[in-house]
Design an enzyme around this catalytic site. Structure first.
Site, PDB file in Angstrom:
ATOM      1  CG  ASP A  41     -26.407  12.503  -6.181  1.00 18.94           C
ATOM      2  OD1 ASP A  41     -25.613  14.109  -6.970  1.00 18.94           O
ATOM      3  OD2 ASP A  41     -25.368  12.051  -6.011  1.00 18.94           O
ATOM      4  CB  SER A  78     -11.981  15.666  -9.149  1.00 13.34           C
ATOM      5  OG  SER A  78     -12.847  14.506  -9.820  1.00 13.34           O
ATOM      6  CD1 TRP A  79     -16.588  11.517  -4.272  1.00 12.11           C
ATOM      7  CD2 TRP A  79     -16.059  13.272  -3.882  1.00 12.11           C
ATOM      8  NE1 TRP A  79     -17.674  12.030  -3.342  1.00 12.11           N
ATOM      9  CE2 TRP A  79     -17.715  13.005  -3.558  1.00 12.11           C
ATOM     10  CE3 TRP A  79     -16.178  15.533  -3.705  1.00 12.11           C
ATOM     11  CZ2 TRP A  79     -18.575  14.292  -1.991  1.00 12.11           C
ATOM     12  CZ3 TRP A  79     -17.546  16.465  -3.364  1.00 12.11           C
ATOM     13  CH2 TRP A  79     -18.781  15.925  -2.268  1.00 12.11           C
ATOM     14  CE  LYS A  83     -24.929  10.842  -8.657  1.00 11.38           C
ATOM     15  NZ  LYS A  83     -24.502  11.401  -9.634  1.00 11.38           N
ATOM     16  CB  SER A 139     -21.381  17.104  -3.138  1.00 11.85           C
ATOM     17  OG  SER A 139     -21.885  15.496  -3.712  1.00 11.85           O
ATOM     18  CE  LYS A 198     -22.504  10.944  -4.904  1.00 11.58           C
ATOM     19  NZ  LYS A 198     -22.925  12.642  -5.488  1.00 11.58           N
TER      20      LYS A 198
END
Length: 336
Positions: A242, A11-12, A189, A136, A106
């Site tokens: 984020d 998806s990203w 995060k 995002s 990430k």
């Protein structure tokens, strides 16, 4: 018009491919699954991950790696963090000196405790490596909803080059020299978002989540500063920005996995239900190892690890946090 390749058809990767195509670039997306490539080329949809989003016909999809890596103006590394090293090893021989690679995954590599840019620079030393991160979610970026991120690089020129590739009227890009802080914020995060999801799954309220977010950013800053990052970065888009979106959004896979765990699912069952890579699970153990290495106290992240890997219930983890020894909120503040 530049020739751009996105490695990773999730998806990203697809959302960023759409941003780049919108900006007038010629975009190819490499996806390891030939069946997935066939389906996307036929339907122009990423079913189950970006529902209702039509992928432009001009974006090419392929499972053939070499042809889409050679002679590219930009390579976007959008594979999951756990696959970054193996993918980098596959393409290293085709990368020219100074070729620009931007990592958008990430995560912290558990075996080496390296951030993603360090992994890429160690495997492909001839490349110019940069990073793009921030609040995002792909579901919103792919619909061109206003989004703001930060591009980090070793030099101002490289960061501005990445900025120019991606920035448009719905995707605003800032620049920063603090690659370490950007990546630590984006990785840590996810672990805090698992805790926030567990809180939701247990039926706790807004007070609990606000506490987790606030104390979570304190933990992220504590470790990042010990490692040499800048506090300003952790208080910016790739840190607290984020963290907020990942802890609160219905799109967050880390929050969703945590919520399922809070409802009684095991870590393995939760990951299977989410059906996407839950990066926080892979970063959690690495974060604890880094905390031990740098002598930093990370109570929330430590309790997340206890729940994920050592059989502690989410409810007991909350009690452990609530009943810790009394202390100042900020050790740098004191009475005269």
């Amino acid at each position: 018009m530049a020739n751009v390749t996105v490695l990773g058809g999730g998806s990203w990767g697809c959302a960023l491919a759409m941003v780049l195509e919108h900006n007038g670039h010629r975009v190819t997306v490499w996806e390891i699954s030939a069946d997935a490539v066939k389906e996307i080329n036929e339907t122009r949809e990423l079913k189950g991950k970006l529902p209702g989003v039509r992928i432009p016909e001009d974006i090419m999809f392929t499972a053939e790696l070499e042809s889409c890596v050679k002679d590219r103006d930009l390579i976007v590394m959008a594979v999951p963090s756990v696959a970054a090293r193996s993918t980098a090893e596959k393409i290293a021989g085709w990368i020219e000196k100074g070729q620009l690679i931007v990592t958008v995954a990430k995560g912290i590599e558990e075996e080496t405790l390296m951030i993603q840019s360090d992994v890429l620079e160690s495997v492909i030393p001839q490349a110019e490596v940069s990073v793009l991160s921030g609040p995002s979610h792909a579901e919103e970026v792919s619909r061109f909803l206003p989004t703001t991120v930060v591009a980090g690089a070793r030099t101002k020129e490289t960061a501005e080059k990445v900025q120019s590739f991606f920035m448009n009227e719905s995707f605003r890009v800032y620049t920063s020299p603090d690659m370490l802080g950007i990546e630590l914020g984006g990785s840590l995060k996810n672990v805090i978002a698992l805790a926030a999801g567990m809180s939701d799954g247990l039926g706790f309220g807004d007070n609990t989540k606000a506490a987790l977010i606030t104390r979570g950013i304190a933990e992220m800053c504590r470790l990042a500063l010990a490692m040499g990052a800048r506090a300003e970065t952790l208080n910016g888009l790739s840190g607290i920005g984020d963290l907020i979106v990942t802890c609160a959004s219905r799109h967050s896979r880390n929050r969703k996995a945590g919520m399922l765990i809070g409802q009684g699912y095991s870590m393995e069952e939760a990951m299977k239900e989410v059906n996407m890579v839950v990066e926080g699970v892979y970063s959690a153990r690495a974060a604890v190892a880094l905390a031990e290495k740098y002598g930093v106290d990370l109570p929330i992240i430590e309790q997340v690890n206890q729940v994920l890997f050592y059989g502690q219930s989410a409810r007991d983890a909350v009690m452990e946090l609530m009943l810790r020894t009394r202390r100042l909120e900020n050790e740098e503040l004191s009475w005269n």
